[in-house]
Write a protein that holds these residues in place. Structure first.
Motif, mmCIF file in Angstrom:
data_model
loop_
_atom_site.group_PDB
_atom_site.id
_atom_site.type_symbol
_atom_site.label_atom_id
_atom_site.label_comp_id
_atom_site.label_asym_id
_atom_site.label_seq_id
_atom_site.Cartn_x
_atom_site.Cartn_y
_atom_site.Cartn_z
ATOM 1 N N MET A 167 43.627 -4.326 115.868
ATOM 2 C CA MET A 167 43.680 -5.078 114.620
ATOM 3 C C MET A 167 43.732 -4.105 113.443
ATOM 4 N N TYR A 216 39.467 -10.021 120.838
ATOM 5 C CA TYR A 216 38.644 -9.192 119.957
ATOM 6 C C TYR A 216 37.239 -9.032 120.535
ATOM 7 N N ASN A 265 35.571 -5.676 122.077
ATOM 8 C CA ASN A 265 34.380 -5.158 121.414
ATOM 9 C C ASN A 265 33.267 -4.911 122.428
#
Length: 619
Positions: free
Chosen positions: A47, A311, A315
């Motif tokens: 991102m 995401y 993470n």
């Protein structure tokens, strides 16, 4: 000529500086900030965040393949997916072009993974987990109690404020934790939480790639893991998939309107998670359960959005690799979309086949709990598999703090509660991989519920140390700490005595403990250090007998070891005939109590003091 050359040189320097400044201004965040070579899933979603970054065309050096570029309605985000298959640890460069001209570039790194990273060993039933709220445990570095860039400042005088406990405080007291017989630490979240107040619990995170500076740095967290591994200890991260905090940096500029779950008007979850397995439930009830916000200050993440799901998956994996983690505990696990959470858990365990994840399924029904454990036969009825290896045994937790307060056994009171709990174990796919506990940072404090009655504490700890599953101890209980939840959460999250300079009582040291604290600590330490060495209570079978007269007997055994556990929950001495237990006692003649060292003759009967238990290694 010399003057012109110098001018050209300075112009070049100026252009380089301007170019560099432009790139920094254009790209404000890159997440993940770096990645690792050799992951099983080669697709990496990066991102890029910056002003109008979506208007640029992205390319990358070193023959790295871009598989997908996704833009949202917010022009400040660009999601670029690359293929890392067969890429070695290296650095490459992303170029961002407009009108076929490079406007700016961004370096990106693939780092080398640790050897055998994918096959890391996780926590299991041979471990004992010590749960810490870091802000309340120990202040190892008073200089980071406040941070100029974060709103809430250190204020130990405020019960619900920041008290200053940190990562350094945990590192400095690892020997204390280990001396208890604990092998694993579960710390409540450590990532940044910039709420204006009550930020110490850190469940409303404002940046999930950054350790809160009031706890330390990312490198401090990795150092904690490294120091623990030197002592053969394991580190479990408290991960939150359901929500972030209202001050999360994305809330100021949401990537897409579907990043968070939103209703026309603010809608809070009803917390009735039974609807997720209820075959009669209405669609709106299910929707409000999973999409409603936990509280107004915690925006609800929409894991059905593939960008969000990727995401959060990346993470989680990034933290495992970066900090060399040994497991997760996942907060509010079944508040999120069940299918999305199953995919999240599967993606992580695909990368790390031995990695353990325990989910907070705060429900008090064994069927509801068992549904959420991986390979559940109950879930299979609806073709659902959570892929979640472990769940927290909340049914047992609530019974511990009630049963030991009931000195007279009836049809459904006293120790029969434990028998009935374990009688439902057939519902679970893996009873050894269940987290068992008497309390945590959200529940009533055990010692307060027991009115600081030490014999009752010993009964509770004996149960946790000898039943199936993975025992968890909440910080401070081992020195008699309590707290009244009716006075607010801060009261059950008090500072550990001795964790701050100037504390009059330092319970971290034997010399600093009061006589009462010594009593609690010594018993707990002896019990759980014994547990570390006994495979019968790690992975052995269990046979138990229906409680009589508020006494309860069970055996944990392997082919080579047998442990007999006997509880007397009465206010009076009890004598128990042993012939009833012949199928487990077999040819054993005696048993040695692991705490007192006393040998009990098992040929006829054994006598127990009021409110007591013995753990006998049969001989």
């Amino acid at each position: 000529m010399r003057i012109q050359t110098n001018l050209s040189f300075y112009k070049l320097i100026l252009l380089v500086l301007l170019f560099s400044a432009s790139a920094k201004a254009q790209i404000q965040k890159v997440e993940p900030p770096f990645w690792y070579a050799g992951m099983q899933n080669p697709e990496l979603q990066i991102m890029f965040y910056g002003k109008n970054i979506a208007q640029y065309e992205a390319s990358v050096s070193n023959n790295v393949v871009i598989k997908n570029v996704e833009k949202t309605e917010n022009p400040n985000y660009l999601f670029v997916t690359i293929d890392t298959q067969n890429l070695k640890a290296s650095e490459f460069v992303f170029s961002f072009k407009t009108k076929n001209k490079v406007a700016f570039t961004q370096k990106y790194s693939l780092k080398e993974r640790r050897a055998n990273s994918a096959n890391r060993k996780s926590y299991d039933a041979s471990d004992m987990i010590y749960l810490i709220m870091p802000d309340r445990f120990a202040n190892g570095n008073p200089k980071n109690d406040s941070d100029a860039n974060l709103t809430e400042k250190g204020n130990r005088a405020e019960p619900g404020g920041r008290h200053g406990g940190d990562i350094e405080g945990i590192i400095k007291n690892l020997d204390y934790i280990s001396s208890l017989g604990a092998t694993t630490i579960w710390s409540t979240p450590l990532c940044e939480d910039n709420d204006k107040q009550h930020s110490y619990h850190t469940y409303g995170q404002s940046d999930v790639y950054k350790i809160d500076p009031r706890y330390g740095t990312n490198d401090d967290y990795a150092r904690l893991s490294a120091e623990m591994h030197k002592k053969d200890m394991k580190l479990v991260m408290d991960y939150v998939t359901n929500h972030w905090g209202i001050t999360h940096w994305m809330m100021k500029d949401i990537p897409t309107k579907t990043w968070f779950n939103q209703f026309e008007n603010f809608t809070q979850t009803h917390h009735r998670r039974e609807v997720l397995t209820d075959i009669h439930a209405s669609k709106i009830d299910k929707e409000i359960c999973t999409d409603g916000w936990f509280v107004p200050s915690m925006p609800d993440l929409n894991l059905r959005n593939p960008l969000v799901a990727k995401y959060l998956t990346q993470n989680a994996i990034w933290w495992i690799e970066f900090a060399n983690l040994d497991g997760f505990r996942v907060d509010t696990y079944n508040y999120s979309d069940p299918a999305a959470m199953a995919n999240w858990a599967k993606a992580i365990t695909n990368e790390y086949p031995n990695f353990n994840i325990v989910g907070e399924i705060w429900m008090h029904n064994q069927a509801n709990l068992a549904y959420w454990q991986k390979d559940s036969k109950i879930g299979a009825i609806e073709n659902y598999n959570s892929n979640l290896p472990s769940v927290m045994d909340f049914t047992l937790q609530s019974q511990i703090t009630s049963a030991f307060n009931e000195s007279e056994g009836t049809w459904d009171n006293g120790l029969i509660k434990f028998y009935n709990n374990f009688a439902m174990d057939y519902l679970y796919p893996n009873t050894n991989n269940i987290l068992v506990f008497a309390e945590n940072h959200d529940t009533d404090r055990m010692n307060d519920k027991f009115k600081y009655d030490f014999p009752k504490y010993k009964l509770a700890m004996t149960l946790l140390a000898t039943i199936r599953g993975i025992p968890q101890l909440y910080y401070g209980s081992e020195i008699g700490m309590g707290g009244d939840k009716s006075k607010g959460d801060a009261d059950i999250r008090q500072d550990f005595p001795g964790g701050w300079n100037g504390d009059k009582n330092n319970a971290f040291t034997a010399a600093g403990r009061t006589a009462e604290q010594v009593k609690y600590f010594d018993f707990t330490s002896k019990l759980f250090n014994w547990r570390k060495t006994n495979e019968a209570v790690h992975s052995g079978k269990m046979t138990h007998y229906i409680p009589e007269n508020n006494t309860y007997v069970y055996f944990r055994y392997t082919d080579t070891k047998t442990v007999m556990v006997v509880f007397n929950n009465n206010a009076k001495e009890q004598t128990i005939k042993t012939n009833r237990f012949k199928e487990n006692i077999q040819n054993f003649k005696s048993g040695k109590d692991i705490i007192s060292g006393k040998t009990f003759d098992l040929t006829t009967e054994i006598t127990l003091e009021p409110k007591s238990a013995v753990v006998l290694e049969l001989e």
